[in-house]
Write an enzyme that holds these catalytic residues in place. Structure first.
Site, PDB file in Angstrom:
ATOM      1  N   GLU A   1       0.882  -1.194   0.058  1.00  0.00           N
ATOM      2  CA  GLU A   1      -0.096  -0.274  -0.088  1.00  0.00           C
ATOM      3  C   GLU A   1       0.792   1.285   0.024  1.00  0.00           C
ATOM      4  O   GLU A   1       1.410   1.518   0.925  1.00  0.00           O
ATOM      5  CB  GLU A   1      -0.947   0.106   1.264  1.00  0.00           C
ATOM      6  CG  GLU A   1      -1.746  -1.019   1.341  1.00  0.00           C
ATOM      7  CD  GLU A   1      -3.057  -0.915   0.606  1.00  0.00           C
ATOM      8  OE1 GLU A   1      -3.355   0.131   0.004  1.00  0.00           O
ATOM      9  OE2 GLU A   1      -3.813  -1.841   0.553  1.00  0.00           O
TER      10      GLU A   1
ATOM     11  N   CYS B   1      -2.019   9.439   2.397  1.00  0.00           N
ATOM     12  CA  CYS B   1      -1.680   8.812   1.245  1.00  0.00           C
ATOM     13  C   CYS B   1      -2.654   9.037   0.222  1.00  0.00           C
ATOM     14  O   CYS B   1      -2.283   9.251  -0.963  1.00  0.00           O
ATOM     15  CB  CYS B   1      -1.322   7.269   1.242  1.00  0.00           C
ATOM     16  SG  CYS B   1      -2.815   6.482   2.241  1.00  0.00           S
TER      17      CYS B   1
HETATM   18  P1  NAP Z   1       8.476   4.376   5.032  1.00  0.00           P
HETATM   19  O1  NAP Z   1       9.657   5.245   5.228  1.00  0.00           O
HETATM   20  O2  NAP Z   1       8.362   3.628   3.732  1.00  0.00           O
HETATM   21  O3  NAP Z   1       7.928   3.618   6.278  1.00  0.00           O
HETATM   22  C1  NAP Z   1       6.995   2.700   6.440  1.00  0.00           C
HETATM   23  C2  NAP Z   1       7.388   1.684   7.437  1.00  0.00           C
HETATM   24  O4  NAP Z   1       8.261   0.745   6.530  1.00  0.00           O
HETATM   25  C3  NAP Z   1       8.213   1.962   8.682  1.00  0.00           C
HETATM   26  O5  NAP Z   1       7.767   1.194   9.460  1.00  0.00           O
HETATM   27  C4  NAP Z   1       9.594   1.702   8.133  1.00  0.00           C
HETATM   28  O6  NAP Z   1      10.419   1.709   9.448  1.00  0.00           O
HETATM   29  C5  NAP Z   1       9.522   0.576   7.394  1.00  0.00           C
HETATM   30  N1  NAP Z   1      10.530   0.458   6.478  1.00  0.00           N
HETATM   31  C6  NAP Z   1      11.588   1.522   5.884  1.00  0.00           C
HETATM   32  N2  NAP Z   1      12.381   0.735   5.318  1.00  0.00           N
HETATM   33  C7  NAP Z   1      12.101  -0.403   5.161  1.00  0.00           C
HETATM   34  C8  NAP Z   1      12.799  -1.549   4.655  1.00  0.00           C
HETATM   35  N3  NAP Z   1      14.011  -1.583   3.830  1.00  0.00           N
HETATM   36  N4  NAP Z   1      12.345  -2.778   4.937  1.00  0.00           N
HETATM   37  C9  NAP Z   1      11.043  -2.837   5.515  1.00  0.00           C
HETATM   38  N5  NAP Z   1      10.616  -1.894   6.354  1.00  0.00           N
HETATM   39  C10 NAP Z   1      10.920  -0.703   6.098  1.00  0.00           C
HETATM   40  O7  NAP Z   1       7.062   5.316   4.698  1.00  0.00           O
HETATM   41  P2  NAP Z   1       6.656   6.663   5.758  1.00  0.00           P
HETATM   42  O8  NAP Z   1       7.612   7.771   5.386  1.00  0.00           O
HETATM   43  O9  NAP Z   1       6.609   6.274   7.057  1.00  0.00           O
HETATM   44  O10 NAP Z   1       5.172   7.021   5.281  1.00  0.00           O
HETATM   45  C11 NAP Z   1       4.973   7.709   4.211  1.00  0.00           C
HETATM   46  C12 NAP Z   1       4.531   6.866   2.848  1.00  0.00           C
HETATM   47  O11 NAP Z   1       3.388   6.038   2.986  1.00  0.00           O
HETATM   48  C13 NAP Z   1       3.939   7.793   1.628  1.00  0.00           C
HETATM   49  O12 NAP Z   1       4.501   7.520   0.592  1.00  0.00           O
HETATM   50  C14 NAP Z   1       2.474   7.539   1.857  1.00  0.00           C
HETATM   51  O13 NAP Z   1       1.718   7.501   0.668  1.00  0.00           O
HETATM   52  C15 NAP Z   1       2.526   5.993   2.227  1.00  0.00           C
HETATM   53  N6  NAP Z   1       1.307   5.486   2.714  1.00  0.00           N
HETATM   54  C16 NAP Z   1       0.464   4.840   2.014  1.00  0.00           C
HETATM   55  C17 NAP Z   1      -0.749   4.364   2.320  1.00  0.00           C
HETATM   56  C18 NAP Z   1      -1.803   3.286   1.483  1.00  0.00           C
HETATM   57  O14 NAP Z   1      -2.507   2.881   2.035  1.00  0.00           O
HETATM   58  N7  NAP Z   1      -1.487   3.222   0.499  1.00  0.00           N
HETATM   59  C19 NAP Z   1      -1.240   4.718   3.749  1.00  0.00           C
HETATM   60  C20 NAP Z   1      -0.472   5.569   4.360  1.00  0.00           C
HETATM   61  C21 NAP Z   1       0.884   6.010   4.126  1.00  0.00           C
HETATM   62  P3  NAP Z   1      11.208   3.123  10.085  1.00  0.00           P
HETATM   63  O15 NAP Z   1      10.149   3.255  11.344  1.00  0.00           O
HETATM   64  O16 NAP Z   1      12.571   2.874  10.135  1.00  0.00           O
HETATM   65  O17 NAP Z   1      10.965   4.478   9.082  1.00  0.00           O
END
Ligand code: NAP
Ligand code: MG
Length: 478
Positions: free
Chosen positions: A245, A279
């Site tokens: 997502e 998002c």
């Molecule tokens: P993110 O940096 O991708 O982090 C999301 C989660 O993934 C965090 O728990 C993060 O850990 C973890 N993570 C990061 N790198 C990883 C890896 N290599 N392997 C496994 N896990 C990893 O995203 P964010 O900055 O928190 O959130 C913003 C993004 O989420 C935006 O692009 C938004 O559009 C998207 N989003 C999408 C939806 C949907 O339903 N489609 C809903 C909400 C948000 P850490 O705690 O270390 O960062």
């Protein structure tokens, strides 16, 4: 100061294997508000093993047992709502009325929906002499973001529980408090040991350990494209299902009718909710080109009404989550200015009244070309771009000309005209005149990912279909 130094593994609060902590910063004050432990691959392995041991019995638990557990969770969640709201305000800066309101209600709403669905969900279906059995997929790694922290946890944990899966939750470093209370809720409700486990820490460490773990059957991830791709690659060698997502740059089409001005105002204030960190936000506002001046005036007025300040106070918008996000949003505002878009509200820097905290001005660009970077890339902040269209066909062409395909919005006075536009939009989830439904599947296409969460479709993410051929049903009881 909050000290959340233990992990929840195998039904107990345990110390991490290696002692390593990280400070959590309150985005409104820029001060340290607490500490969490940072998990290691070895902690993740313990949690996976606990989830694997628990899978045998939980996967065979009855509908009644699962419903009883989920109702117990509901009772505990209700008791802790105010605390969860306060935690969300402290960790990611949502105004108290929003953190304790919609944020918390989304968690409760997904739980109530999952209970309702579980009551008569069909786990088996007889087709001729073949029984189709829907079996729980197994051990699930649930990796969540910080922007709607309780919503993201709820849309994964509740369907996973309801379908008989066991799980390891890896919450975001930026929003660890609400997740901690959530784990306490599950513990108090009596979740059987090993069914739900939680480890705090870095995605690059804990998340990587989980997605590459041979005993994890499925990863459900919500977050950025970058991390989503890393997880998919890292999961590939152990052949697991990966539900992604990801982000969006969703179009909000306002039709050319008497409601246009009011709809532009609504779309503008909607964009600023949660400081634009949604998002599915309608971040590209499409208006009739001939009425751009009216649209600008309506958007300016609506943006001016979005007060910004202390999330504990009475303001519409709080800060964004972190210094990193603040800088990123500032960079995009500068890109918009440099690209020649017309800045009609907000702009660079904090609102004048605020000396510290990661506050961004509600910002609107008009006369934006869909080829500009501010129209193509996700800003993830309170920044709206207004694009003019010549005709409905043109509006749909612009809307669909995006790398993303998460959400869409159509507002207009004529429902049939709205429906026709919505049918032609290439995204996973479209809201017509503010439509909202906990049962409607939520997820994207293209670079917005491949998952479908919420409601009954959310259950299917956690199920495998098994075929039993030559199945002779038991005769009905006499
Ligand atoms: P993110 O940096 O991708 O982090 C999301 C989660 O993934 C965090 O728990 C993060 O850990 C973890 N993570 C990061 N790198 C990883 C890896 N290599 N392997 C496994 N896990 C990893 O995203 P964010 O900055 O928190 O959130 C913003 C993004 O989420 C935006 O692009 C938004 O559009 C998207 N989003 C999408 C939806 C949907 O339903 N489609 C809903 C909400 C948000 P850490 O705690 O270390 O960062
Ligand atoms: Mg991130």
């Amino acid at each position: 100061m909050r000290e959340y130094l233990k992990f929840y593994i195998d039904g107990q609060w345990v110390n991490p294997l290696e002692r390593k902590t990280s400070d959590v910063i309150n985005p409104a004050t820029e001060q340290v508000s607490g500490r969490i432990s940072m998990g290691s691959a070895a902690d993740a392995d313990l949690a996976v093993k606990a989830a694997r041991r628990a899978f045998g019995s939980w996967s065979r638990s009855s509908r009644k047992e699962r419903l009883e557990l989920m109702q117990a969770i509901q009772a505990e969640y209700d008791k802790r709502q105010a605390e969860i709201g306060a935690a969300i305000t402290e960790e990611m800066g949502a105004p108290a009325a929003l953190g304790g309101g919609f944020h918390v209600q989304l968690g409760a709403g997904h739980l109530a929906t999952a209970i309702e669905i579980l009551k008569d969900f069909r786990f088996e279906e007889l087709r001729g002499n073949t029984l189709l059995a829907k079996d729980p997929i197994g051990v699930c790694a649930l990796i969540t973001p910080w922007n709607w922290p309780m919503n993201q946890i709820a849309v994964k944990v509740f369907p996973a529980l309801a379908t008989g899966c066991t799980m390891i939750l890896k919450p975001p470093q930026l929003a660890p408090y609400s997740a901690q209370i959530f784990a306490e809720v599950l513990h108090a409700a009596g979740v059987p040991k090993g069914v739900f486990n939680m480890i705090q820490g870095a995605g690059s460490v804990v998340g990587t350990a989980l997605s590459g773990h041979p005993e994890v059957d499925m990863v459900s991830f919500t977050g950025s494209e970058f991390a989503g791709v890393e997880i998919a690659k890292n999961s590939a060698t152990t052949v697991k299902r990966v539900c992604q997502e990801l982000g969006g740059k969703s179009a909000f089409i306002v039709l050319d009718d008497a409601a246009m001005v009011a709809n532009v105002a609504g779309a503008t204030s909607g964009m600023m909710v949660n400081s634009g960190q949604t998002c599915s936000a309608g971040s590209r506002l499409l208006v009739p080109k001939a009425r751009m001046a009216e649209a600008i005036e309506a958007a300016q007025k609506a943006a001016a009404e979005v007060t910004v300040g202390d999330p504990q106070g009475n303001f519409v918008m709080g800060p964004v989550v972190s210094k990193g996000q603040y800088n990123e949003i500032q960079r995009y505002i500068q890109i918009g200015i440099d690209e020649g878009a017309t800045l009609v509200a907000g702009g660079i820097g904090r609102p004048e009244s605020l000396g510290k905290g990661w506050y961004v001005k509600p910002t609107v660009f008009a006369n934006v070309d869909n080829r500009m970077r501010i129209a193509r890339e996700e800003v993830f902040g309170p920044v709206l771009v207004i694009i003019g269209y010549d005709s409905i066909d043109h509006a749909i062409e612009i809307a669909n000309d995006s790398d993303f395909g998460l959400a869409g919005y159509v507002n207009g006075a004529d429902p049939e005209a709205c429906n026709a536009v919505a049918r032609r939009m290439r995204t996973g989830w479209i809201s017509i005149n503010g439509g909202f439904d906990f049962h409607a599947p939520f997820g994207g296409i293209k670079k917005s990912g491949n998952g479908r969460e919420w409601g009954e479709f959310g259950f299917h993410e956690y199920l495998e279909t098994k075929s039993l051929l030559g199945f002779v049903p038991a005769p009905p009881a006499a």
